[in-house]
Design a protein around this motif. Sequence first.
Motif, short mmCIF file in Angstrom:
data_model
loop_
_atom_site.label_atom_id
_atom_site.label_comp_id
_atom_site.label_asym_id
_atom_site.label_seq_id
_atom_site.Cartn_x
_atom_site.Cartn_y
_atom_site.Cartn_z
N MET A 241 0.85 -1.18 0.00
CA MET A 241 0.00 0.00 0.00
C MET A 241 0.90 1.25 0.00
O MET A 241 1.62 1.49 0.98
CB MET A 241 -0.88 -0.03 1.25
N GLU A 242 0.84 1.99 -1.11
CA GLU A 242 1.81 3.07 -1.34
C GLU A 242 1.79 4.16 -0.25
O GLU A 242 2.84 4.60 0.21
CB GLU A 242 1.56 3.71 -2.71
N LEU A 243 0.58 4.56 0.14
CA LEU A 243 0.45 5.62 1.14
C LEU A 243 1.13 5.24 2.45
O LEU A 243 1.78 6.06 3.11
CB LEU A 243 -1.04 5.85 1.38
N LEU A 244 0.98 3.99 2.82
CA LEU A 244 1.58 3.49 4.05
C LEU A 244 3.11 3.42 3.91
O LEU A 244 3.84 3.84 4.82
CB LEU A 244 1.00 2.10 4.38
N LYS A 245 3.58 2.92 2.78
CA LYS A 245 5.03 2.85 2.56
C LYS A 245 5.65 4.25 2.63
O LYS A 245 6.70 4.45 3.22
CB LYS A 245 5.34 2.24 1.19
N GLN A 246 4.94 5.21 2.04
CA GLN A 246 5.40 6.60 2.07
C GLN A 246 5.52 7.11 3.51
O GLN A 246 6.51 7.73 3.88
CB GLN A 246 4.36 7.45 1.36
N ALA A 247 4.49 6.83 4.31
CA ALA A 247 4.50 7.27 5.71
C ALA A 247 5.66 6.62 6.45
O ALA A 247 6.35 7.27 7.25
CB ALA A 247 3.17 6.93 6.38
N ILE A 248 5.91 5.34 6.17
CA ILE A 248 7.03 4.65 6.84
C ILE A 248 8.35 5.31 6.46
O ILE A 248 9.20 5.58 7.30
CB ILE A 248 7.03 3.14 6.48
N MET A 249 8.50 5.59 5.16
CA MET A 249 9.77 6.18 4.69
C MET A 249 9.96 7.60 5.24
O MET A 249 11.06 7.98 5.62
CB MET A 249 9.81 6.25 3.15
N GLU A 250 8.87 8.35 5.29
CA GLU A 250 9.00 9.76 5.70
C GLU A 250 9.00 9.95 7.21
O GLU A 250 9.68 10.84 7.72
CB GLU A 250 7.85 10.58 5.09
N LYS A 251 8.25 9.10 7.92
CA LYS A 251 8.06 9.39 9.34
C LYS A 251 8.53 8.28 10.28
O LYS A 251 8.55 8.46 11.50
CB LYS A 251 6.59 9.69 9.62
N GLY A 252 8.85 7.11 9.73
CA GLY A 252 9.30 6.01 10.58
C GLY A 252 10.76 6.18 10.95
O GLY A 252 11.50 6.89 10.27
N SER A 253 11.18 5.53 12.05
CA SER A 253 12.62 5.51 12.34
C SER A 253 13.02 4.12 12.81
O SER A 253 12.27 3.44 13.52
CB SER A 253 13.01 6.59 13.34
N VAL A 254 14.19 3.72 12.33
CA VAL A 254 14.69 2.38 12.66
C VAL A 254 15.45 2.54 13.97
O VAL A 254 16.42 3.29 14.04
CB VAL A 254 15.63 1.89 11.54
N ILE A 255 14.98 1.82 15.01
CA ILE A 255 15.69 2.02 16.28
C ILE A 255 16.64 0.87 16.61
O ILE A 255 17.41 0.98 17.54
CB ILE A 255 14.74 2.36 17.45
N SER A 256 16.57 -0.21 15.82
CA SER A 256 17.58 -1.27 15.91
C SER A 256 17.41 -2.11 14.66
O SER A 256 16.51 -1.85 13.86
CB SER A 256 17.38 -2.11 17.16
N GLU A 257 18.22 -3.13 14.50
CA GLU A 257 18.11 -4.01 13.32
C GLU A 257 16.71 -4.64 13.22
O GLU A 257 16.26 -5.00 12.15
CB GLU A 257 19.14 -5.14 13.41
N GLY A 258 16.05 -4.77 14.39
CA GLY A 258 14.78 -5.50 14.38
C GLY A 258 13.55 -4.67 14.66
O GLY A 258 12.43 -5.18 14.57
N VAL A 259 13.70 -3.40 15.00
CA VAL A 259 12.53 -2.64 15.47
C VAL A 259 12.37 -1.32 14.71
O VAL A 259 13.31 -0.54 14.56
CB VAL A 259 12.62 -2.36 16.99
N LEU A 260 11.15 -1.11 14.26
CA LEU A 260 10.79 0.11 13.56
C LEU A 260 9.86 0.93 14.45
O LEU A 260 8.91 0.38 15.02
CB LEU A 260 10.07 -0.26 12.26
N LYS A 261 10.15 2.21 14.56
CA LYS A 261 9.29 3.08 15.38
C LYS A 261 8.39 3.88 14.45
O LYS A 261 8.89 4.55 13.53
CB LYS A 261 10.19 4.00 16.20
N VAL A 262 7.10 3.80 14.68
CA VAL A 262 6.16 4.56 13.84
C VAL A 262 5.19 5.37 14.73
O VAL A 262 3.99 5.43 14.47
CB VAL A 262 5.40 3.65 12.84
N ASP A 263 5.77 5.99 15.75
CA ASP A 263 4.96 6.76 16.70
C ASP A 263 4.29 7.98 16.06
O ASP A 263 3.32 8.50 16.59
CB ASP A 263 5.83 7.25 17.87
N HIS A 264 4.84 8.44 14.91
CA HIS A 264 4.26 9.64 14.28
C HIS A 264 2.90 9.41 13.64
O HIS A 264 2.15 10.34 13.43
CB HIS A 264 5.21 10.18 13.21
#
Length: 196
Positions: free
Chosen positions: A1-24
Amino acid sequence: MELLKQAIMEKGSVISEGVLKVDHFLNHQIDTNLMIAIGKEFADKFKSNQITKVLTLESSGIAPSFMAAQDLSVPLVFARKRKSITMNEDVYSSMVYSFTKEVTNEISVSKSFLSYGDRVLIIDDFLANGQAALGLANIVEQAGAKVSGIGIVIEKSFQEGRMKLEEAGYRVESLARIQSLHNGKVSFLEESALIK
Ligand code: 5GP
């Protein structure tokens, strides 16, 4: 889903090799327009399955499940991680190890809200090792109901959750599939890479 991928790329942050933060947009602040689009996407994928209930886990599963349930015109039930003092009725429960909190929680759902004959769509925010989804599926089965499918907002495909759920016979639909979080960078698993 493009909109979601965009949000992950723009607002997500990788906090370790295994964990993605998407608090935004998902786990702390919620992007309501994105949640509406996510809910509709889930509803579309499962609209031919005669779903009677959507089941998720509090708290981060509730937002993406809400619109799916609304679009499918069925109730949304969320499993509780802690029993409330008002929850004095009989419950179905299951033990779930939390990937992010590293503790085991007993999750529970009142017996009033799942019945024999229900066709349940399980939705969760992330799929890592599959513990949360398997715990929810176990609760559905205790009720004599059927798991019609599992909808995941963000699947980390490098972990074993999908494999476990598919081995157990469940249909899994994820809106974004992450291949790796190496070097602080999100790489998506492209659909074309899946077709060999
Ligand atoms: P699983 O039960 O599949 O091992 O992990 C899924 C659960 O752990 C989800 O309900 C989600 O709350 C949490 N989780 C797993 N991986 C991540 C992650 O990378 N980021 C965030 N924010 N939550 C995660």
